[in-house]
Design a protein around this motif. Structure first.
Motif, PDB file in Angstrom:
ATOM      1  N   VAL A  10       0.859  -1.186   0.000  1.00 58.56           N
ATOM      2  CA  VAL A  10       0.000   0.000   0.000  1.00 58.56           C
ATOM      3  C   VAL A  10       0.892   1.232   0.000  1.00 58.56           C
ATOM      4  O   VAL A  10       1.687   1.417   0.930  1.00 58.56           O
ATOM      5  N   ARG A  14       8.111   6.542  -3.104  1.00 57.96           N
ATOM      6  CA  ARG A  14       9.545   6.261  -3.151  1.00 57.96           C
ATOM      7  C   ARG A  14       9.850   4.869  -2.572  1.00 57.96           C
ATOM      8  O   ARG A  14      10.612   4.108  -3.144  1.00 57.96           O
ATOM      9  N   LEU A  39      -1.763   6.924  -9.809  1.00 62.86           N
ATOM     10  CA  LEU A  39      -0.571   6.982  -8.939  1.00 62.86           C
ATOM     11  C   LEU A  39       0.091   5.607  -8.841  1.00 62.86           C
ATOM     12  O   LEU A  39       1.318   5.495  -8.846  1.00 62.86           O
ATOM     13  N   ALA A  90       3.229   1.388   3.090  1.00 60.42           N
ATOM     14  CA  ALA A  90       4.265   2.414   2.883  1.00 60.42           C
ATOM     15  C   ALA A  90       3.613   3.704   2.393  1.00 60.42           C
ATOM     16  O   ALA A  90       3.997   4.258   1.367  1.00 60.42           O
ATOM     17  N   PHE A  92       2.030   7.781   3.373  1.00 61.16           N
ATOM     18  CA  PHE A  92       2.616   8.955   4.034  1.00 61.16           C
ATOM     19  C   PHE A  92       2.844   8.700   5.525  1.00 61.16           C
ATOM     20  O   PHE A  92       2.062   7.992   6.162  1.00 61.16           O
ATOM     21  N   VAL A  97      -3.402   8.849   8.292  1.00 61.44           N
ATOM     22  CA  VAL A  97      -3.423   8.185   6.975  1.00 61.44           C
ATOM     23  C   VAL A  97      -3.206   6.688   7.162  1.00 61.44           C
ATOM     24  O   VAL A  97      -3.926   5.848   6.597  1.00 61.44           O
ATOM     25  N   VAL A 101      -5.663   3.251   6.466  1.00 61.73           N
ATOM     26  CA  VAL A 101      -5.179   2.119   5.666  1.00 61.73           C
ATOM     27  C   VAL A 101      -5.322   0.818   6.459  1.00 61.73           C
ATOM     28  O   VAL A 101      -5.817  -0.189   5.937  1.00 61.73           O
ATOM     29  N   HIS A 143      11.382  -1.944   8.539  1.00 64.36           N
ATOM     30  CA  HIS A 143      11.857  -0.617   8.140  1.00 64.36           C
ATOM     31  C   HIS A 143      12.960  -0.757   7.095  1.00 64.36           C
ATOM     32  O   HIS A 143      14.102  -1.080   7.422  1.00 64.36           O
ATOM     33  N   PHE A 144      12.573  -0.533   5.834  1.00 62.99           N
ATOM     34  CA  PHE A 144      13.521  -0.556   4.714  1.00 62.99           C
ATOM     35  C   PHE A 144      14.177   0.822   4.612  1.00 62.99           C
ATOM     36  O   PHE A 144      13.652   1.811   5.098  1.00 62.99           O
TER      37      PHE A 144
HETATM   38  N1  LIG Z   1      11.762   8.004   1.995  1.00 64.90           N
HETATM   39  C1  LIG Z   1      12.578   7.424   2.874  1.00 64.90           C
HETATM   40  O1  LIG Z   1      13.798   7.642   2.893  1.00 64.90           O
HETATM   41  C2  LIG Z   1      12.005   6.411   3.849  1.00 64.90           C
HETATM   42  C3  LIG Z   1      12.865   5.472   4.425  1.00 64.90           C
HETATM   43  C4  LIG Z   1      12.340   4.503   5.282  1.00 64.90           C
HETATM   44  C5  LIG Z   1      10.980   4.512   5.577  1.00 64.90           C
HETATM   45  N2  LIG Z   1      10.172   5.458   5.017  1.00 64.90           N
HETATM   46  C6  LIG Z   1       8.735   5.409   5.354  1.00 64.90           C
HETATM   47  O2  LIG Z   1       8.043   4.816   4.267  1.00 64.90           O
HETATM   48  C7  LIG Z   1       6.718   5.349   4.173  1.00 64.90           C
HETATM   49  C8  LIG Z   1       6.509   5.914   2.784  1.00 64.90           C
HETATM   50  O3  LIG Z   1       7.490   6.896   2.525  1.00 64.90           O
HETATM   51  P1  LIG Z   1       7.836   7.384   1.043  1.00 64.90           P
HETATM   52  O4  LIG Z   1       9.107   8.150   1.147  1.00 64.90           O
HETATM   53  O5  LIG Z   1       7.705   6.236   0.105  1.00 64.90           O
HETATM   54  O6  LIG Z   1       6.625   8.397   0.808  1.00 64.90           O
HETATM   55  P2  LIG Z   1       6.031   8.907  -0.594  1.00 64.90           P
HETATM   56  O7  LIG Z   1       5.367  10.201  -0.277  1.00 64.90           O
HETATM   57  O8  LIG Z   1       7.053   8.825  -1.673  1.00 64.90           O
HETATM   58  O9  LIG Z   1       4.921   7.796  -0.929  1.00 64.90           O
HETATM   59  C9  LIG Z   1       3.760   7.616  -0.168  1.00 64.90           C
HETATM   60  C10 LIG Z   1       2.691   7.105  -1.128  1.00 64.90           C
HETATM   61  O10 LIG Z   1       1.544   6.732  -0.363  1.00 64.90           O
HETATM   62  C11 LIG Z   1       0.415   7.072  -1.142  1.00 64.90           C
HETATM   63  N3  LIG Z   1      -0.779   7.128  -0.287  1.00 64.90           N
HETATM   64  C12 LIG Z   1      -1.122   8.074   0.580  1.00 64.90           C
HETATM   65  N4  LIG Z   1      -2.304   7.761   1.172  1.00 64.90           N
HETATM   66  C13 LIG Z   1      -2.690   6.563   0.658  1.00 64.90           C
HETATM   67  C14 LIG Z   1      -3.804   5.715   0.884  1.00 64.90           C
HETATM   68  N5  LIG Z   1      -4.756   6.034   1.751  1.00 64.90           N
HETATM   69  N6  LIG Z   1      -3.875   4.549   0.177  1.00 64.90           N
HETATM   70  C15 LIG Z   1      -2.896   4.225  -0.696  1.00 64.90           C
HETATM   71  N7  LIG Z   1      -1.819   4.999  -0.945  1.00 64.90           N
HETATM   72  C16 LIG Z   1      -1.708   6.158  -0.269  1.00 64.90           C
HETATM   73  C17 LIG Z   1       0.772   8.404  -1.769  1.00 64.90           C
HETATM   74  O11 LIG Z   1      -0.061   8.729  -2.866  1.00 64.90           O
HETATM   75  C18 LIG Z   1       2.228   8.154  -2.161  1.00 64.90           C
HETATM   76  O12 LIG Z   1       2.350   7.634  -3.464  1.00 64.90           O
HETATM   77  C19 LIG Z   1       6.614   6.380   5.297  1.00 64.90           C
HETATM   78  O13 LIG Z   1       6.045   5.772   6.408  1.00 64.90           O
HETATM   79  C20 LIG Z   1       8.073   6.746   5.565  1.00 64.90           C
HETATM   80  O14 LIG Z   1       8.294   7.214   6.863  1.00 64.90           O
HETATM   81  C21 LIG Z   1      10.651   6.388   4.145  1.00 64.90           C
END
Ligand SMILES: NC(=O)c1ccc[n+]([C@@H]2O[C@H](COP(=O)([O-])OP(=O)(O)OC[C@H]3O[C@@H](n4cnc5c(N)ncnc54)[C@H](O)[C@@H]3O)[C@@H](O)[C@H]2O)c1
Length: 287
Positions: A10, A14, A39, A90, A92, A97, A101, A143-144
């Motif tokens: 989900v 990124r 998306l 994964a 926001f 949010v 989910v 946690h990736f």
């Molecule tokens: N970016 C990093 O370096 C990193 C590293 C480790 C962990 N994380 C964690 O991973 C998670 C995602 O981070 P990211 O960087 O991929 O964020 P991102 O903003 O790139 O992606 C989040 C995605 O979730 C989608 N989304 C939002 N609400 C939704 C819903 N109700 N149903 C389905 N999709 C939905 C958004 O449209 C978006 O495409 C977060 O919890 C973040 O803390 C991020």
């Protein structure tokens, strides 16, 4: 991968899209859901470039390529999650949010489905409490690190009610998708972010004191410590706003040693958020 035939992811951002790719490369069928089909499809489309890079680095065999992408189905629907053996969230980094989910996953998934979250900062136990009590033994943090297709580590974080067998199973699954997992307690920042932020706070302090420039601190970390990238380059990639937000959380939880430095706050106030803004620590000459 034995018994993980079907995976649900989900959030196709990124992290989610590349996590989907890891499972697809290991042979699972993956449904990749985002808030809209558009998306989800965009998330999958980005993976072609990611696969190319992996191929060039010799990380995946050439023949794995097309087949892996075919195993990923973009979706905006919860119904395919009924088949999933494992789901990873994964979306926001916002509790409300993720709460929505997990309410949907609670309805959609079969009782024996593993439920994983990739949260960076929300307590696993708090997220686990969003699903029925009988599911919580199968709920944990995975946690990736970014980029998930490259970074080898996964922090595996049990919540209060996670079963010991679940932890062992997820450690095994991480190894099966080519990662090196470590087991970490459900504490704010887990392990890696605690180490990382202490280091970058000190890096900011060095710059404030005029001891060295951001460029030279990065050189110091690369050539003196063997880090692949320096802290200022990393902050530019991650986003100074995200870095400051994480430090606010760590400061609240642990006190002084995580107090964000004024020069970081100033970058955020100025909108110099890093590469996404075209200005940051090392990017200020480009605009
Ligand atoms: N970016 C990093 O370096 C990193 C590293 C480790 C962990 N994380 C964690 O991973 C998670 C995602 O981070 P990211 O960087 O991929 O964020 P991102 O903003 O790139 O992606 C989040 C995605 O979730 C989608 N989304 C939002 N609400 C939704 C819903 N109700 N149903 C389905 N999709 C939905 C958004 O449209 C978006 O495409 C977060 O919890 C973040 O803390 C991020």
């Amino acid at each position: 991968m034995e018994s993980i035939e079907s995976v649900g992811v989900v959030g196709a951002g990124r992290m989610g899209a590349e996590i989907a790719l890891l499972f697809a490369l290991a042979g699972s069928r993956v449904v990749l859901k985002d808030a809209s089909l558009d998306l989800a499809e965009k998330g999958k489309a980005r993976l072609e470039g990611v696969l190319d890079k992996l191929l060039k680095r010799g990380k995946v065999p050439a023949e794995a390529n097309a087949a892996a992408l075919q195993r990923i189905s973009p979706s905006d629907d919860w119904r395919p999650f009924a088949e999933a053996d494992l789901v990873i969230e994964a979306v926001f980094e916002k509790f409300s949010v993720k709460q929505e989910v997990f309410a949907e996953l609670n309805k959609a998934c079969k009782p024996e489905c593993l439920l994983l979250t990739n949260t960076s900062s929300i307590p696993i136990t708090q997220l686990a409490s969003q699903v029925d009590a009988q599911r919580r033994g199968l709920f944990l943090g995975a946690h990736f690190f970014s980029p998930a297709s490259i970074m080898a580590l996964v922090e595996v974080i049990p919540g209060l009610e996670t079963g010991e067998g679940t932890v062992e199973w997820v450690l095994e699954i991480c190894r099966a998708i080519g990662k090196t997992p470590i087991k970490v307690k459900d504490v704010p920042g887990f392990a890696v972010n605690r180490i990382f932020h202490v280091m970058i706070i000190e890096a900011c302090r060095l710059v404030e004191e005029g001891v060295a420039s951001p460029e030279d601190v990065d050189i110091a970390c690369r050539l003196g410590l063997g880090h692949p990238v320096g802290p200022f380059h990393l902050m530019d990639l991650l986003g100074n706003d995200l870095t400051a937000r994480v430090q606010d959380i760590l400061f609240r939880e642990y006190g002084e040693r995580f107090r964000p430095r004024p020069n970081l706050k100033q970058k955020v106030d100025a909108g110099h958020l890093g590469s996404k803004a075209g200005r940051g620590w090392l990017l200020s000459d480009r605009t």
